[in-house]
Design a protein around this motif. Structure first.
Motif, PDB file in Angstrom:
ATOM      1  N   ASP A 186       5.709  -5.094  -2.308  1.00 39.24           N
ATOM      2  CA  ASP A 186       4.299  -5.270  -1.947  1.00 39.24           C
ATOM      3  C   ASP A 186       3.758  -4.037  -1.220  1.00 39.24           C
ATOM      4  N   SER A 187       4.589  -3.431  -0.370  1.00 38.24           N
ATOM      5  CA  SER A 187       4.176  -2.224   0.335  1.00 38.24           C
ATOM      6  C   SER A 187       3.946  -1.084  -0.657  1.00 38.24           C
ATOM      7  N   VAL A 188       4.839  -0.949  -1.634  1.00 36.35           N
ATOM      8  CA  VAL A 188       4.693   0.085  -2.660  1.00 36.35           C
ATOM      9  C   VAL A 188       3.383  -0.107  -3.421  1.00 36.35           C
ATOM     10  N   LYS A 189       3.122  -1.347  -3.823  1.00 37.56           N
ATOM     11  CA  LYS A 189       1.896  -1.639  -4.565  1.00 37.56           C
ATOM     12  C   LYS A 189       0.654  -1.327  -3.732  1.00 37.56           C
ATOM     13  N   SER A 190       0.718  -1.642  -2.439  1.00 36.33           N
ATOM     14  CA  SER A 190      -0.413  -1.398  -1.550  1.00 36.33           C
ATOM     15  C   SER A 190      -0.684   0.105  -1.411  1.00 36.33           C
ATOM     16  N   VAL A 191       0.386   0.889  -1.263  1.00 31.68           N
ATOM     17  CA  VAL A 191       0.234   2.347  -1.123  1.00 31.68           C
ATOM     18  C   VAL A 191      -0.330   2.950  -2.404  1.00 31.68           C
ATOM     19  N   ILE A 192       0.201   2.561  -3.553  1.00 30.40           N
ATOM     20  CA  ILE A 192      -0.286   3.075  -4.831  1.00 30.40           C
ATOM     21  C   ILE A 192      -1.753   2.713  -5.023  1.00 30.40           C
ATOM     22  N   SER A 193      -2.109   1.497  -4.654  1.00 31.85           N
ATOM     23  CA  SER A 193      -3.504   1.070  -4.777  1.00 31.85           C
ATOM     24  C   SER A 193      -4.412   1.902  -3.872  1.00 31.85           C
ATOM     25  N   GLY A 194      -3.969   2.139  -2.633  1.00 34.40           N
ATOM     26  CA  GLY A 194      -4.775   2.924  -1.695  1.00 34.40           C
ATOM     27  C   GLY A 194      -4.922   4.375  -2.115  1.00 34.40           C
ATOM     28  N   ALA A 195      -3.796   4.998  -2.501  1.00 37.88           N
ATOM     29  CA  ALA A 195      -3.841   6.396  -2.952  1.00 37.88           C
ATOM     30  C   ALA A 195      -4.659   6.518  -4.230  1.00 37.88           C
ATOM     31  N   GLY A 196      -4.508   5.553  -5.126  1.00 41.08           N
ATOM     32  CA  GLY A 196      -5.274   5.569  -6.369  1.00 41.08           C
ATOM     33  C   GLY A 196      -6.766   5.419  -6.128  1.00 41.08           C
ATOM     34  N   ASP A 197      -7.136   4.539  -5.189  1.00 43.31           N
ATOM     35  CA  ASP A 197      -8.557   4.354  -4.862  1.00 43.31           C
ATOM     36  C   ASP A 197      -9.154   5.638  -4.268  1.00 43.31           C
ATOM     37  N   PHE A 198      -8.352   6.297  -3.420  1.00 40.61           N
ATOM     38  CA  PHE A 198      -8.825   7.560  -2.842  1.00 40.61           C
ATOM     39  C   PHE A 198      -9.132   8.581  -3.939  1.00 40.61           C
ATOM     40  N   LEU A 199      -8.202   8.747  -4.870  1.00 35.27           N
ATOM     41  CA  LEU A 199      -8.385   9.721  -5.948  1.00 35.27           C
ATOM     42  C   LEU A 199      -9.548   9.323  -6.858  1.00 35.27           C
ATOM     43  N   LYS A 200      -9.676   8.044  -7.107  1.00 29.94           N
ATOM     44  CA  LYS A 200     -10.775   7.560  -7.944  1.00 29.94           C
ATOM     45  C   LYS A 200     -12.121   7.841  -7.298  1.00 29.94           C
ATOM     46  N   ASP A 201     -12.215   7.611  -5.980  1.00 27.67           N
ATOM     47  CA  ASP A 201     -13.470   7.852  -5.269  1.00 27.67           C
ATOM     48  C   ASP A 201     -13.824   9.335  -5.212  1.00 27.67           C
ATOM     49  N   GLU A 202     -12.800  10.193  -5.083  1.00 29.07           N
ATOM     50  CA  GLU A 202     -13.055  11.633  -5.046  1.00 29.07           C
ATOM     51  C   GLU A 202     -13.483  12.164  -6.407  1.00 29.07           C
TER      52      GLU A 202
END
Length: 361
Positions: free
Chosen positions: A92-108
């Motif tokens: 779950d922690s891995v999924k949360s980190v990937i989701s957060g990092a992915g959202d950051f890149l998507k927003d940029e």
């Protein structure tokens, strides 16, 4: 005369020792048999969604981000850096980190993205396919996943072994990627080759509207080596390849985790002594002599932000920090800006870095 009881104890001790020798010997044999280097010049599969063409004289943005296999939350310390952890906290922690990092890149929403330490099938990240998750998150990009290393099961630390790793790097582009190959980098020889991870860089070719090519190099150079010359040999090989492409008339951009102090004096800049960390040596700028290449180090003197923390424990104000993530460009490219994002190592032991540039027409 030895008593019967003493003989039994001795026999048990000898049996235990024999079992230990067999287990250790068997494990060493497994590591040696399983050892292999991934083929050089291997052609990479391209996930294509767009055929847009790169254009000269237009400004583009690129982000490089080492996501640390989605394990390095701010309270994480890696065992090879002096910390205690060998795996992410949970799936779950891995999924949360990937989701957060992915959202950051998507927003940029940059034009190009390099992502390092992406696990596809690894014990340390609970076999979660990070590449698939990021590709699903970052729609609209052509992408290449390149295997950096496919290592056998590491039975250390004993209480929670690091396990087997199948990990690599992603190259993402909003523009057509014509081809991609994996170039194998030099690594240590002798017995140390069994503990030095395989290393590579990806060469991605993008057609430009003036009949030239933009050649992108996604990289993650070695850190944990006993021979400090290896990283220099790796960088020399990359520079030689880039220079050859430049001399053909092409544009070259390399980016990723160099595992070198790109600032040269990060300890002074960020106010934390890093002299004890032998892996964090200054990059050898003399390697660029007599070339048409230069480093682009993400940095703002008025507000310096490091790109990496030494993960010897949870992130804290006294932890050694430095900048190891950056870019190399050929001199037919004009760079208009480059810096580090101030994410406070929220999703990784690295902060992402960016560069804005245009191809001279």
């Amino acid at each position: 005369m030895v008593s019967t009881k003493a003989k039994k104890v001795l026999k048990i001790v000898l049996c235990v020792l024999l079992v230990c020798v067999l287990v250790v010997g068997g494990y060493l044999a497994y590591v040696m048999i399983a050892y292999h280097r991934i083929e050089d010049y291997s052609v990479q599969e391209i996930n294509s969604v767009t055929e847009d063409t790169v254009r000269a004289e237009e400004e583009y943005k690129i982000i490089s981000y080492n996501i640390g296999f989605a394990a390095y939350t701010p309270d994480f310390g890696f065992f090879m850096d002096g910390g205690k952890e060998s795996r992410a906290k949970s799936e779950d922690s891995v999924k949360s980190v990937i989701s957060g990092a992915g959202d950051f890149l998507k927003d940029e929403n940059p034009d190009f993205i390099f992502i390092e330490e992406v696990d596809k099938d690894a014990t340390r990240s609970y076999r979660y396919d990070e590449e698939a998750a990021l590709r699903e998150k970052l729609t609209g990009y052509n992408s290449i996943f390149t295997v950096n290393y496919d290592s056998p099961y590491l039975f250390y630390p004993l209480n929670k072994p690091h396990g087997k790793s199948y990990a690599g790097m992603m190259t993402l582009s909003k523009y057509n990627i014509e081809s991609g190959v994996r170039r194998s980098l030099p690594i240590e020889n002798g017995f140390m080759k069994f503990v030095d991870l395989d290393r590579c860089y990806t060469v991605s070719r993008l057609p430009v509207n003036n009949n030239k090519e933009l050649v992108l190099y996604t990289l993650h150079l070695s850190a944990y080596t006993s021979d400090g010359t290896i990283a220099t040999e790796q960088l020399s090989m990359l520079i030689s390849d880039m220079q050859a492409e430049y001399e053909k008339g092409n544009y070259c951009v390399a980016g990723g985790d160099f595992n070198k102090d790109l600032l040269g004096n990060s300890g002074e800049i960020f106010g934390v002594d890093g002299s004890e960390y032998t892996w964090a040596q200054p990059i050898d700028e003399t390697l660029f002599n007599n070339t048409n290449l230069k480093t682009v180090v993400p940095f703002d003197a008025g507000n310096p932000i490091p790109s990496c923390r030494n993960a010897d424990g949870p992130y804290n104000d006294n932890q050694f920090v430095l900048t190891v993530d950056g870019f190399i460009v050929s001199d037919n490219i004009t760079v208009s800006g480059s810096n580090v994002y101030a994410l406070d190592f929220k999703y990784s032991d690295h902060n992402p870095v960016y560069m804005t540039f245009k191809l001279n027409g």
